[in-house]
Every structure is written in structure tokens, then in C-alpha cells.
Scaffold this active site. Sequence first.
Site, PDB file in Angstrom:
ATOM      1  N   ARG A  96      12.926  -9.809   3.148  1.00 50.11           N
ATOM      2  CA  ARG A  96      13.302  -8.422   3.453  1.00 50.11           C
ATOM      3  C   ARG A  96      14.206  -8.361   4.684  1.00 50.11           C
ATOM      4  NH1 ARG A  96       8.358  -6.155   3.163  1.00 50.11           N
ATOM      5  NH2 ARG A  96       7.944  -6.039   5.370  1.00 50.11           N
ATOM      6  N   ARG A 104      -9.117   0.984   9.412  1.00 48.12           N
ATOM      7  CA  ARG A 104      -8.638  -0.353   9.730  1.00 48.12           C
ATOM      8  C   ARG A 104      -9.669  -1.162  10.505  1.00 48.12           C
ATOM      9  NH1 ARG A 104      -2.773   0.340   9.363  1.00 48.12           N
ATOM     10  NH2 ARG A 104      -1.727  -1.640   9.574  1.00 48.12           N
ATOM     11  N   LYS A 121       0.836  -1.208   0.000  1.00 47.03           N
ATOM     12  CA  LYS A 121       0.000   0.000   0.000  1.00 47.03           C
ATOM     13  C   LYS A 121       0.872   1.259   0.000  1.00 47.03           C
ATOM     14  CE  LYS A 121      -2.279  -0.945   3.855  1.00 47.03           C
ATOM     15  NZ  LYS A 121      -1.725  -2.265   4.241  1.00 47.03           N
ATOM     16  N   ARG A 161      12.206  -1.869  10.852  1.00 39.67           N
ATOM     17  CA  ARG A 161      11.141  -1.419  11.736  1.00 39.67           C
ATOM     18  C   ARG A 161      11.019  -2.434  12.856  1.00 39.67           C
ATOM     19  NH1 ARG A 161       5.968  -0.230   7.896  1.00 39.67           N
ATOM     20  NH2 ARG A 161       4.907  -1.191   9.648  1.00 39.67           N
ATOM     21  N   ARG A 201      -0.151  -9.495  13.107  1.00 40.11           N
ATOM     22  CA  ARG A 201      -0.821  -8.418  12.378  1.00 40.11           C
ATOM     23  C   ARG A 201      -1.782  -8.986  11.338  1.00 40.11           C
ATOM     24  NH1 ARG A 201       3.248  -4.774   9.769  1.00 40.11           N
ATOM     25  NH2 ARG A 201       1.755  -3.116  10.002  1.00 40.11           N
TER      26      ARG A 201
HETATM   27  P1  AMP Z   1       1.188   0.357   9.037  1.00 38.29           P
HETATM   28  O1  AMP Z   1       2.441   1.114   8.773  1.00 38.29           O
HETATM   29  O2  AMP Z   1      -0.012   0.919   8.313  1.00 38.29           O
HETATM   30  O3  AMP Z   1       1.335  -1.113   8.805  1.00 38.29           O
HETATM   31  O4  AMP Z   1       0.858   0.538  10.591  1.00 38.29           O
HETATM   32  C1  AMP Z   1       1.740   0.111  11.607  1.00 38.29           C
HETATM   33  C2  AMP Z   1       0.980  -0.071  12.909  1.00 38.29           C
HETATM   34  O5  AMP Z   1       0.405   1.170  13.319  1.00 38.29           O
HETATM   35  C3  AMP Z   1      -0.199  -1.032  12.865  1.00 38.29           C
HETATM   36  O6  AMP Z   1       0.204  -2.377  13.026  1.00 38.29           O
HETATM   37  C4  AMP Z   1      -1.046  -0.543  14.027  1.00 38.29           C
HETATM   38  O7  AMP Z   1      -0.498  -0.950  15.266  1.00 38.29           O
HETATM   39  C5  AMP Z   1      -0.863   0.964  13.936  1.00 38.29           C
HETATM   40  N1  AMP Z   1      -1.905   1.586  13.075  1.00 38.29           N
HETATM   41  C6  AMP Z   1      -1.715   2.189  11.867  1.00 38.29           C
HETATM   42  N2  AMP Z   1      -2.866   2.647  11.375  1.00 38.29           N
HETATM   43  C7  AMP Z   1      -3.823   2.340  12.280  1.00 38.29           C
HETATM   44  C8  AMP Z   1      -5.227   2.544  12.329  1.00 38.29           C
HETATM   45  N3  AMP Z   1      -5.881   3.150  11.334  1.00 38.29           N
HETATM   46  N4  AMP Z   1      -5.897   2.078  13.421  1.00 38.29           N
HETATM   47  C9  AMP Z   1      -5.247   1.462  14.430  1.00 38.29           C
HETATM   48  N5  AMP Z   1      -3.939   1.236  14.442  1.00 38.29           N
HETATM   49  C10 AMP Z   1      -3.199   1.661  13.381  1.00 38.29           C
END
Ligand code: AMP
Length: 192
Positions: free
Chosen positions: A127, A88, A13, A137, A148
Site C-alpha cells: 500500500r 480494544r 475492518k 496516514r 501496533r
Molecule cells: P484504527 O483506525 O482503528 O486503526 O485506530 C488508529 C489508532 O487510534 C490506534 O492505533 C490507536 O492509537 C487509536 N485508537 C483507535 N481506537 C482506539 C480504542 N478503542 N482505544 C484506544 N485507542 C484507540
Amino acid sequence: MNIILLGPPGAGKGTQAKFLEDTHSIVQLSTGDMLRAAASSGSELGTQAKAVMDAGQLMPDDIMIQIISERISQPDCVNGFILDGFPRTTAQAEALEVMLAEKGLPLDFVIEISVDDEILVDRINARVAQMPESERRSDDNAETLRKRLGVYHEQTAPILPFYRDRGMLKQVDGMQSIEQVTAQIEQLVSAV
Ligand code: AMP
């Protein structure tokens, strides 16, 4: 043009949002990036976010809804935005619908980048093997990814029917090459 990119963690994404950002002069709004920035600033929100992210869990809906509501009202969003990582949960999707209506903003495309779980696990292992530890990360490992993915199937995938019912959901096969995925998304967003 306002777009939502949906899909499991590691589907690409963020990569595709960057292409859309460059091609259409709209901004990528990555809630994950916002939370990581908060985490490195050491703020109270950031400390909570780091713990939640490392556990592979989700931040509370009300906090995320507030963050996005403020962010999409910023002047740099006037041309449009790509939501990457939000909504989400169904509660976030419902709140977003209300928020956009209140601000008089359209939602033009909801695009799901679909990738099978096993391919995502293979990708993360490849990766992690390539990357120096300092660049990783803290949630970027196969164990956290599995958690996740569980959270994705339980809490995020239910928003797919939410958008399908509204006739808005488009799907792209995220198991193709990055270039092919970009081309397919480009075709969708320019076919108006
Ligand atoms: P991402 O980079 O989008 O994979 O997000 C990394 C982490 O941030 C996720 O695993 C969640 O813990 C948190 N996170 C990101 N976006 C959201 C959201 N919209 N709602 C809740 N937690 C989020």
C-alpha cells in the site's frame, strides 16, 4: 442490528464496516476515524491522539469509553451500529457490556476478521509503495504497524476469549479476497 468487528490493524475492518453500513442501513463507528478527525481539528484531545497514534499505542480507556458512550446514543444509531476499532482492551469490552445493558441495547454479532501478521506487513508495504505521500496516514508504515501488532496481541487479543466465553465470537478468514470476506460476513449476519 449492533455489530462489533474485531481483528488486527489492517485486517479490513473499515472496508467491511462500509459494506455492512450500506447493506443494512446501520452506521460505522470507527474510533480511529474519530481520533483522526480530532487530530486534524487541532483540539487538545486531537493533539494527544496524534501523538498516541503515531507511536502505535492506545488512547486511555476512560476517554474512549466516554466517546463511544456518547456516540451510540446519537439518533443516527437507532437502526444499529458497527463498532470498528472499539473495544480494544478488556476494560473497554467490560465497559461496553455495562453501557449496552444500561441503554437497553443488544449486541447481536461479534465478528473477528483474522489475518496473520506477516500478511499484514506485506499488505502495508504494498500500500505504501502505491500511495502518494500526501494521502498516507502518518501511522501507515511498516514500523508503526509492527508496534501496533504488538499492542494488538498484548492488549486487544485478550478480548477474544471474553466474547468466546459468552458464545458470541464468530471468526472470518480475512486472508481471502475482500469479496469473499464480505460474503462470509453477510452469511453470518443474515443467518438469524
Ligand atoms: P484504527 O483506525 O482503528 O486503526 O485506530 C488508529 C489508532 O487510534 C490506534 O492505533 C490507536 O492509537 C487509536 N485508537 C483507535 N481506537 C482506539 C480504542 N478503542 N482505544 C484506544 N485507542 C484507540
